[in-house]
Scaffold this active site. Structure first.
Site, mmCIF file in Angstrom:
data_model
loop_
_atom_site.group_PDB
_atom_site.id
_atom_site.type_symbol
_atom_site.label_atom_id
_atom_site.label_comp_id
_atom_site.label_asym_id
_atom_site.label_seq_id
_atom_site.Cartn_x
_atom_site.Cartn_y
_atom_site.Cartn_z
ATOM 1 N N TYR A 53 0.836 -1.196 0.000
ATOM 2 C CA TYR A 53 0.000 0.000 0.000
ATOM 3 C C TYR A 53 0.880 1.258 0.000
ATOM 4 O O TYR A 53 1.969 1.276 0.569
ATOM 5 C CB TYR A 53 -0.913 0.047 1.214
ATOM 6 C CG TYR A 53 -2.035 -0.960 1.229
ATOM 7 C CD1 TYR A 53 -2.324 -1.754 0.125
ATOM 8 C CD2 TYR A 53 -2.823 -1.121 2.365
ATOM 9 C CE1 TYR A 53 -3.350 -2.676 0.155
ATOM 10 C CE2 TYR A 53 -3.864 -2.032 2.410
ATOM 11 C CZ TYR A 53 -4.119 -2.816 1.306
ATOM 12 O OH TYR A 53 -5.145 -3.733 1.347
ATOM 13 N N PRO A 216 -16.670 -3.558 1.404
ATOM 14 C CA PRO A 216 -18.059 -3.782 1.828
ATOM 15 C C PRO A 216 -19.070 -2.953 1.050
ATOM 16 O O PRO A 216 -20.256 -3.292 1.034
ATOM 17 C CB PRO A 216 -18.043 -3.389 3.308
ATOM 18 C CG PRO A 216 -16.890 -2.454 3.441
ATOM 19 C CD PRO A 216 -15.855 -2.963 2.480
ATOM 20 N N GLY A 219 -16.750 -0.945 -3.853
ATOM 21 C CA GLY A 219 -16.105 0.181 -4.524
ATOM 22 C C GLY A 219 -16.969 1.412 -4.632
ATOM 23 O O GLY A 219 -16.765 2.239 -5.526
ATOM 24 N N LEU A 222 -22.482 0.583 -3.467
ATOM 25 C CA LEU A 222 -23.521 0.483 -2.444
ATOM 26 C C LEU A 222 -23.524 1.690 -1.519
ATOM 27 O O LEU A 222 -24.177 1.663 -0.474
ATOM 28 C CB LEU A 222 -23.323 -0.793 -1.623
ATOM 29 C CG LEU A 222 -23.372 -2.101 -2.402
ATOM 30 C CD1 LEU A 222 -22.931 -3.264 -1.534
ATOM 31 C CD2 LEU A 222 -24.772 -2.346 -2.958
ATOM 32 N N GLY A 223 -22.843 2.742 -1.905
ATOM 33 C CA GLY A 223 -22.705 3.907 -1.046
ATOM 34 C C GLY A 223 -23.560 5.090 -1.433
ATOM 35 O O GLY A 223 -23.219 6.233 -1.107
#
Length: 329
Positions: A53, A216, A219, A222-223
């Site tokens: 990362y 969850p 990407g 679902l936000g």
């Protein structure tokens, strides 16, 4: 913050896991530190990172290892290291040399030493294999991991992105060595992507692994993406791939956001609350770019979904069903 055990271990962790992939590439060090401060004060104690990362997937800016270094500087403050269950990962390639990636004993040893240095710590609580390495025999892999455990540099070993049969292979090989084996599996799992229910989750449950879902919100899908679209906001969820998903699943997302409106709960919080109802799930990884996103995730802990809401979510996003019944007679 509600707590649970990580799989079959005695390790206690919060029901939300803090993901750090955005720290550095998308969120500067000052804001990343503030997010970690608030997360820790809220009771989140499992912090997840990875050796690779630090480099932006969208722009290419930054450098691999930068996120571990950032987290390491934060851990050095006060009693942070004592309060945090620290998880990182090994597998990703660090260059063009033949042994610069994967899960050979050589690379595992080298990668662990480098992660310890960047994180400024003498041990990693949960050391996770970031991907399966089909070239490496389990005997070699467990020999390397068991040595790190014996040296006190690693306490527990986890996996990420393993198939169900990989989990079974890993655990049976560990059992032959009288090793603890895997204690957790970090997999892609959310309302819109439920393939893990077929075999990964049952394997994890059978072998006593905690399940830590990544992405969850799929990407950002679902936000509340359609609401943001109507407000003229940009969909920042991975470029063409996310746009392709939205185009293919617009009907589902429309039904989902309509249900969330009826429930009076933001879509992102419903998605997290749904994962928290799944018996196999230890805690989903939330990877906030902003403090507001973390605060929204924390609110999901108090969202209660009744039987009617859960049934409607299953109707909108049907899972694969139990294996093998879902694909057999």
């Amino acid at each position: 913050m509600p707590y649970t055990q990580l799989g079959r271990t005695g390790l206690t962790v919060g029901r939300l896991v803090l993901g750090t992939m955005n720290f550095g590439p998308a969120t500067d060090e000052r804001d990343s530190g503030r997010i970690m401060d608030v997360a820790l004060d809220a009771g989140i104690n499992l912090f997840d990172t990875a050796d690779v990362y630090g480099r932006s997937q969208l722009t290419g800016a930054g450098a691999r290892g930068a996120t571990e270094e950032l987290v390491g500087r934060w851990l050095a403050r006060g009693d942070h290291r004592d309060r945090v269950v620290l998880a990182t990962k090994v597998y990703g390639s660090w260059g063009d040399l033949p042994n610069s990636g994967g899960l050979s004993a050589r690379h595992i040893r080298q990668a662990c030493e480098n992660s310890l240095r960047r994180l400024g710590t003498d041990h990693i609580d949960v050391y996770q294999m970031h991907h399966i390495d089909r070239r490496v025999p389990w005997e070699e892999l467990w020999q390397a991991m068991d040595l790190l455990v014996a040296q006190g540099k690693v306490l527990y070993v986890g996996s990420s992105n393993f198939a169900g049969w990989h989990i079974a292979q890993a655990q049976e090989a560990a059992a032959r060595r009288s090793s603890l084996g895997l204690v957790s599996e970090q997999c892609l799992y959310n309302l819109a992507e439920r393939a893990a229910e077929a075999e990964v989750l049952p394997a994890a449950q059978a072998y006593g692994l905690g399940v830590i879902p990544w992405s969850p919100l799929q990407g950002g899908l679902l936000g509340g993406v359609l609401e943001k679209e109507r407000e003229g906001g940009r969909h920042r969820t991975g470029g063409d791939r996310a746009q392709t998903q939205l185009a293919a699943r617009r009907g589902q997302i429309e039904a989902y956001e309509e249900l969330c409106t009826k429930l009076g709960t933001p879509p992102s919080e419903v998605a997290l609350a749904w994962l928290l109802t799944r018996p196999e799930v230890t805690g989903p990884i939330v990877g906030p770019r902003t403090l507001g996103q973390l605060e929204s995730a924390l609110r999901a802990l108090s969202v209660e979904l009744d039987a009617d809401a859960l049934a409607e979510l299953d109707r909108i996003f049907p899972g694969p069903g139990p294996a093998p019944e879902s694909f057999a007679w």
